[in-house]
Design a protein around this motif. Sequence first.
Motif, mmCIF file in Angstrom:
data_model
loop_
_atom_site.group_PDB
_atom_site.id
_atom_site.type_symbol
_atom_site.label_atom_id
_atom_site.label_comp_id
_atom_site.label_asym_id
_atom_site.label_seq_id
_atom_site.Cartn_x
_atom_site.Cartn_y
_atom_site.Cartn_z
ATOM 1 N N SER A 63 -41.854 94.326 87.216
ATOM 2 C CA SER A 63 -41.678 94.560 86.375
ATOM 3 C C SER A 63 -41.254 93.380 85.956
ATOM 4 C CB SER A 63 -39.518 94.222 85.763
ATOM 5 O OG SER A 63 -39.172 93.725 86.643
ATOM 6 N N TRP A 64 -41.968 93.747 84.032
ATOM 7 C CA TRP A 64 -42.103 92.485 82.851
ATOM 8 C C TRP A 64 -41.681 92.721 81.885
ATOM 9 C CZ3 TRP A 64 -45.031 97.025 85.029
ATOM 10 C CH2 TRP A 64 -45.330 97.628 83.830
ATOM 11 N N GLN A 65 -42.003 91.430 80.924
ATOM 12 C CA GLN A 65 -41.398 91.757 79.369
ATOM 13 C C GLN A 65 -42.530 92.146 78.959
ATOM 14 O OE1 GLN A 65 -38.784 91.014 78.217
ATOM 15 N NE2 GLN A 65 -38.954 91.928 76.025
ATOM 16 N N ASP A 66 -42.511 93.919 78.115
ATOM 17 C CA ASP A 66 -43.188 93.910 77.733
ATOM 18 C C ASP A 66 -43.330 93.765 76.900
ATOM 19 O OD1 ASP A 66 -45.873 96.549 77.923
ATOM 20 O OD2 ASP A 66 -43.991 97.665 76.854
ATOM 21 N N THR A 67 -45.080 93.326 76.430
ATOM 22 C CA THR A 67 -45.106 93.627 74.946
ATOM 23 C C THR A 67 -46.156 94.356 73.995
ATOM 24 O OG1 THR A 67 -47.186 92.196 75.208
ATOM 25 C CG2 THR A 67 -44.868 90.685 74.638
ATOM 26 N N SER A 70 -49.476 93.542 76.395
ATOM 27 C CA SER A 70 -49.676 93.522 77.829
ATOM 28 C C SER A 70 -49.878 94.248 78.188
ATOM 29 C CB SER A 70 -47.928 92.520 78.507
ATOM 30 O OG SER A 70 -47.191 93.612 78.167
ATOM 31 N N GLY A 86 -42.938 98.186 80.818
ATOM 32 C CA GLY A 86 -42.376 97.151 81.348
ATOM 33 C C GLY A 86 -41.604 97.550 83.034
#
Length: 115
Positions: A63-67, A70, A86
């Motif tokens: 999981s990650w902060q999707d932008t 990214s 994300g």
Amino acid sequence: VYLGGGDRGKLEQLSWDTDAGTMTSVVYRPAGEDAPVVSRADRANPLQLYELPVPGQPLVVLSWQDTRDSMLSVPPGTPRLVDRAGLAVIPQPSGRETFSLAEPEKTYYRSVGGR
């Protein structure tokens, strides 16, 4: 989420603060009577990686902060059971695998499996 077996369940990310910083974990709550499955805690990172010991189907949750800038990279041929902005869920690899999250200023790497 629907995992490889077609079973629907709920995937939650938990976070809490400690003296050592923010820690996170994921919980998979399968539909029906099966018990929830919890990953080990991980220190908060731009790219979170959790090993989720689902019986009969061990998984890795990324999981990650999707932008819009990214981009997650996984090894070629890696099946994604869940592939959302994300969030990616893949089968636990049999050997060591490395995943990366590329952002404009930096790339983050996380590895799982092997030694």
